[in-house]
Scaffold this motif. Sequence first.
Motif, short mmCIF file in Angstrom:
data_model
loop_
_atom_site.label_atom_id
_atom_site.label_comp_id
_atom_site.label_asym_id
_atom_site.label_seq_id
_atom_site.Cartn_x
_atom_site.Cartn_y
_atom_site.Cartn_z
N ALA A 191 28.51 16.45 -13.81
CA ALA A 191 28.40 16.53 -12.35
C ALA A 191 29.21 15.40 -11.70
CB ALA A 191 26.94 16.42 -11.92
N PRO A 192 29.79 15.67 -10.52
CA PRO A 192 30.55 14.63 -9.82
C PRO A 192 29.69 13.40 -9.57
CG PRO A 192 30.86 16.78 -8.78
CD PRO A 192 29.78 16.95 -9.80
N GLU A 193 30.29 12.23 -9.65
CA GLU A 193 29.55 10.98 -9.45
C GLU A 193 28.93 10.94 -8.06
OE1 GLU A 193 30.32 6.15 -9.73
OE2 GLU A 193 31.90 7.57 -10.26
N GLY A 194 27.68 10.56 -8.01
CA GLY A 194 27.00 10.48 -6.73
C GLY A 194 26.31 11.77 -6.32
N MET A 195 26.50 12.83 -7.08
CA MET A 195 25.87 14.11 -6.74
C MET A 195 24.38 14.03 -7.09
SD MET A 195 26.75 17.92 -8.17
CE MET A 195 25.87 19.36 -7.56
N PRO A 196 23.50 14.26 -6.12
CA PRO A 196 22.06 14.18 -6.40
C PRO A 196 21.58 15.39 -7.20
CG PRO A 196 22.43 14.86 -4.12
CD PRO A 196 23.78 14.57 -4.70
N PHE A 197 21.34 15.19 -8.48
CA PHE A 197 20.91 16.29 -9.35
C PHE A 197 19.81 15.78 -10.26
CE2 PHE A 197 21.04 18.88 -13.18
CZ PHE A 197 21.09 20.17 -12.65
N SER A 198 18.68 16.48 -10.25
CA SER A 198 17.54 16.07 -11.08
C SER A 198 16.77 17.30 -11.53
CB SER A 198 16.62 15.13 -10.29
OG SER A 198 15.47 14.81 -11.04
#
Length: 344
Positions: A295-302
């Motif tokens: 995922a792109p850096e800084g993308m909020p994914f959880s």
Amino acid sequence: MNIAWKEIKKSKVRFMILGSIVFLVSFLTFIISGLANGLSQDNAALIKDLPDGQFYMNKEAEEMYNLSLIDPSVQEAVLNEQEQAAALSIQMGFLNDAEDKQRSVAFVTSTDSELFENVQEGEIVLDRSLEEEGLKVGDTLTNNQFSGVFVVKGFVDQQKYSHAPVAFINMKNYKEMYRVNEMQLMFIPAGDEFPVIEGLQSFSSSEFLNTIPSYSAEQLSLNMIVWFLVVISGLLFAIFFYMMNVQKIGLYGILKAIGVKTSTLFKMMWTQMLFISVIALALSIALSQSFNFIAPEGMPFSLTAATTVQLSIVFLVIGFVGATLSGIQIKKVEPLQAIQQGEV
């Protein structure tokens, strides 16, 4: 059971197409769910990471916390009666670093409490995302509404509000900046019973989150997409097995004529559904869990394990229901009538 495996081997392409569709739908669902969870944390980690409890704001604020003002006498009475209670305020603002670069933050202040960072006058504690942007302990920051300067005392993990890093400051500094003497909210951790406070409206943590316009609108949109995809997967199973069953009416008639029970035919269909679902879900789970690394850096994914398990169970249940509904026609098949249709 053997009939189910033989049919899968005989019609590999047909089942691979269904499996691919289920894989793509479930993978997209996991990704969107992970994005929804990530955005939820990025939007309100400050609130979500608090223990279970009750928020209070002024009734006249009409569920808009930034318009709420807690009467100081009421605040003092609550703090005296509830040892773990805290009064807090949240306000969006900006900080300027030594190079005069402006950074958007959510200023947070509170009364003495273990639930929030307690800082001295002129000090500030920031979310760690600002450390990653180059700020360090000891740096001096300013604000156009504050006459003094803030010295960075430290950093904390996962403290975000409204997609902005939280900045904990001293209450006196906060009151000077925003020209107020009242706090916006009261928070009382879970206990045996929550008090009813005259003039204040109470909210559970989830209810309070829904009073934040950006949070409720964002989560509602993403969750609607997730559940639409789940429903679509159920329809895919229903349509696929319905078409297959229509094509095999004659075969079912023959099987029934030689003594194969209807329940056995349903088990065959369920076995095929389970086989396709498990493989498709296993692949989509593996790829979605790996998404954090690409995922792109800084993308909020959880995407938590609990969410993954819940969605997997939902997919299996929906697949079972869809396949079962499509198989109702199997129960209605009359052997002689089906054989006379001439389709095997």
